[in-house]
Design a protein around this motif. Structure first.
Motif, mmCIF file in Angstrom:
data_model
loop_
_atom_site.group_PDB
_atom_site.id
_atom_site.type_symbol
_atom_site.label_atom_id
_atom_site.label_comp_id
_atom_site.label_asym_id
_atom_site.label_seq_id
_atom_site.Cartn_x
_atom_site.Cartn_y
_atom_site.Cartn_z
ATOM 1 N N UNK A 190 -25.755 22.511 18.477
ATOM 2 C CA UNK A 190 -26.767 21.921 18.117
ATOM 3 C C UNK A 190 -26.809 21.076 16.811
ATOM 4 N N UNK A 191 -25.946 21.450 15.775
ATOM 5 C CA UNK A 191 -25.735 20.771 14.700
ATOM 6 C C UNK A 191 -25.365 19.539 14.810
ATOM 7 N N UNK A 192 -23.972 19.413 15.901
ATOM 8 C CA UNK A 192 -23.354 18.175 15.889
ATOM 9 C C UNK A 192 -24.297 17.183 16.756
ATOM 10 N N UNK A 193 -25.210 17.729 17.816
ATOM 11 C CA UNK A 193 -26.073 16.966 18.477
ATOM 12 C C UNK A 193 -26.813 16.143 17.550
ATOM 13 N N UNK A 194 -27.407 16.846 16.787
ATOM 14 C CA UNK A 194 -28.460 16.606 15.804
ATOM 15 C C UNK A 194 -27.703 15.280 14.786
ATOM 16 N N UNK A 195 -26.654 15.609 14.508
ATOM 17 C CA UNK A 195 -26.124 14.591 13.658
ATOM 18 C C UNK A 195 -25.793 13.387 14.519
ATOM 19 N N UNK A 196 -25.392 13.472 15.663
ATOM 20 C CA UNK A 196 -25.168 12.061 16.609
ATOM 21 C C UNK A 196 -26.358 11.490 16.815
ATOM 22 N N UNK A 197 -27.522 12.203 16.932
ATOM 23 C CA UNK A 197 -28.794 11.410 17.192
ATOM 24 C C UNK A 197 -29.421 10.902 16.129
ATOM 25 N N UNK A 198 -29.073 11.237 14.944
ATOM 26 C CA UNK A 198 -29.551 10.703 13.512
ATOM 27 C C UNK A 198 -28.839 9.490 13.546
ATOM 28 N N UNK A 199 -27.693 9.325 13.926
ATOM 29 C CA UNK A 199 -26.835 7.992 13.661
ATOM 30 C C UNK A 199 -26.465 7.389 14.996
ATOM 31 N N UNK A 200 -27.543 7.465 16.151
ATOM 32 C CA UNK A 200 -27.195 6.900 17.268
ATOM 33 C C UNK A 200 -27.294 5.422 17.346
ATOM 34 N N UNK A 201 -26.237 4.934 16.866
ATOM 35 C CA UNK A 201 -25.923 3.422 17.100
ATOM 36 C C UNK A 201 -24.618 3.029 16.845
ATOM 37 N N UNK A 202 -24.219 1.903 17.626
ATOM 38 C CA UNK A 202 -22.828 1.444 17.113
ATOM 39 C C UNK A 202 -22.312 1.390 15.803
ATOM 40 N N UNK A 203 -23.204 0.862 14.826
ATOM 41 C CA UNK A 203 -22.934 0.720 13.468
ATOM 42 C C UNK A 203 -22.855 1.810 12.761
ATOM 43 N N UNK A 204 -23.680 2.754 12.996
ATOM 44 C CA UNK A 204 -23.701 4.271 12.101
ATOM 45 C C UNK A 204 -22.619 5.057 12.609
ATOM 46 N N UNK A 205 -22.495 5.180 13.963
ATOM 47 C CA UNK A 205 -21.136 5.991 14.230
ATOM 48 C C UNK A 205 -20.017 5.516 13.981
ATOM 49 N N UNK A 206 -19.968 4.388 13.903
ATOM 50 C CA UNK A 206 -18.407 3.685 13.471
ATOM 51 C C UNK A 206 -18.175 3.906 11.944
ATOM 52 N N UNK A 207 -19.161 4.554 11.391
ATOM 53 C CA UNK A 207 -18.950 5.017 9.980
ATOM 54 C C UNK A 207 -18.720 6.456 9.767
ATOM 55 N N UNK A 208 -18.885 7.484 10.803
ATOM 56 C CA UNK A 208 -18.827 8.518 10.817
ATOM 57 C C UNK A 208 -17.615 9.118 11.054
ATOM 58 N N UNK A 209 -17.029 10.183 10.443
ATOM 59 C CA UNK A 209 -16.024 10.990 10.828
ATOM 60 C C UNK A 209 -16.471 12.650 10.697
ATOM 61 N N UNK A 210 -16.077 13.345 11.690
ATOM 62 C CA UNK A 210 -16.557 14.588 11.987
ATOM 63 C C UNK A 210 -15.274 15.526 11.803
ATOM 64 N N UNK A 211 -15.464 16.353 11.035
ATOM 65 C CA UNK A 211 -14.016 17.594 10.910
ATOM 66 C C UNK A 211 -14.763 18.992 11.223
ATOM 67 N N UNK A 212 -14.771 19.358 12.571
ATOM 68 C CA UNK A 212 -15.484 20.412 13.036
ATOM 69 C C UNK A 212 -14.945 20.749 14.495
ATOM 70 N N UNK A 213 -15.779 21.504 15.037
ATOM 71 C CA UNK A 213 -15.513 22.090 16.447
ATOM 72 C C UNK A 213 -14.895 21.061 17.509
ATOM 73 N N UNK A 214 -14.195 21.082 18.058
ATOM 74 C CA UNK A 214 -13.524 20.063 19.185
ATOM 75 C C UNK A 214 -14.709 20.155 20.119
ATOM 76 N N UNK A 215 -14.995 18.486 20.243
ATOM 77 C CA UNK A 215 -16.097 17.995 21.411
ATOM 78 C C UNK A 215 -15.318 18.251 22.668
ATOM 79 N N UNK A 216 -14.228 17.953 22.535
ATOM 80 C CA UNK A 216 -13.587 18.324 24.045
ATOM 81 C C UNK A 216 -13.546 19.915 24.490
#
Length: 305
Positions: A190-216
């Motif tokens: 849920x924490x990863x899902x919330x982070x993505x929601x809060x930055x849900x745009x091409x511009x915002x996500x292009x500035x995000x790096x996540x070191x955490x649980x494998x999404x795959x």
């Protein structure tokens, strides 16, 4: 100072057996019980001992094969991530071009500590670092190693780094237009899902790096219907990211298992279906079982300087 340190060590060594003998006679405290059920957990200790153990964790980590490989992994991903942010011309392009992570010389590994001022690159780009999910490093060896990794990573960043932000924000933090690394080891989905929601745009996500649980790994472990129902932003972004797994060594298997570096190339983001970005509903998790998240309070985020 030496006498005081010796007295403190003697006091700690003398106190340990008394706690072990009394544990059978009275119920465990809530915190102690939680620590006992956590892999790598240890009794609570005083502040000076905690700092010493964190330093010891850094020293163990920095001489390991895992550290050099993991640093190379993060450095490579961060370089590629920042390349896409370079402007065609102007000061911003020059600043981003100077930002990099680099491993110190071998002889420096034997004595980890702050990076000397002369190794910092002048005119580098500032980026934010946000930390979620590191547990009680006073009583848990795993959490202490995770914290040690972050501290070493920041020390090896030859760049200007804003203070590390931590706080109970449920992951709903916007990058506000600034390149941001989110350090989130072993966090709930849920924490990863919330982070993505809060930055849900091409511009915002292009500035995000996540070191955490494998999404795959999340995709493989969760039923498809559960993933899409409760964690739709994770589900939708799977084809819009680059993921590089952390190296695995026996010494740090429990500490960084299933950990990856994720970043979001603009080219991949723009190739997602156009209706991907139309979905903006805030997650609520009302009927979600086994929700691993700490609800936000009125407490403001703290900064680690």
């Amino acid at each position: 100072m030496a006498a005081a340190a010796a007295a403190a060590r003697e006091s700690w060594q003398a106190a340990s057996p008394r706690r072990r003998r009394s544990a059978a006679r009275r119920p465990k405290r809530r915190g102690a019980a939680a620590a006992a059920g956590t892999p790598g957990a240890e009794p609570e200790v005083e502040g000076g001992a905690v700092l010493r153990r964190i330093q010891e964790a850094k020293e163990d980590l920095v001489i390991s094969d895992f550290w050099s490989s993991a640093l190379e992994t993060v450095s490579s991903c961060l370089q590629k991530h920042l390349e896409q942010l370079r402007a065609p011309e102007g000061p911003l392009s020059e600043a981003l071009g100077h930002l990099h992570l680099d491993a110190p010389p071998v002889e420096a590994d034997a004595a980890p500590g702050p990076v000397p001022e002369e190794t910092l690159v002048p005119g580098t780009c500032c980026f934010k670092c946000v930390c979620y999910g590191v547990g009680n490093f006073a009583s848990c060896a795993i959490a202490r190693s995770q914290l040690a990794f972050l501290l070493l990573l920041l020390e090896r960043c030859q760049t200007c780094v804003h203070p590390v932000h931590v706080g109970p924000q449920e992951g709903k933090r916007s990058v506000c237009g600034e390149p941001t690394v989110f350090y989130m080891p072993h966090c709930g989905t849920a924490l990863y899902n919330n982070l993505l929601w809060r930055n849900w745009s091409v511009d915002a996500l292009s500035k995000v790096v996540i070191i955490g649980n494998s999404f795959r790994g999340l995709e493989e472990r969760l039923l498809t219907r559960i993933l899409h129902k409760h964690y739709p932003y994770v589900a939708k972004i799977l084809t819009g990211l680059e993921e590089v797994v952390f190296p695995q060594t026996p010494r740090y298997m429990d500490v960084f298992n299933d950990t990856s570096v994720h970043w979001f190339p603009v080219q991949k983001l723009t190739q997602l279906p156009t209706d991907t970005w139309a979905f903006q509903e805030e997650p609520d998790y009302q009927d979600c079982e086994d929700l691993e998240i700490i609800r936000k309070t009125t407490e403001e985020p703290r900064e680690l300087t």
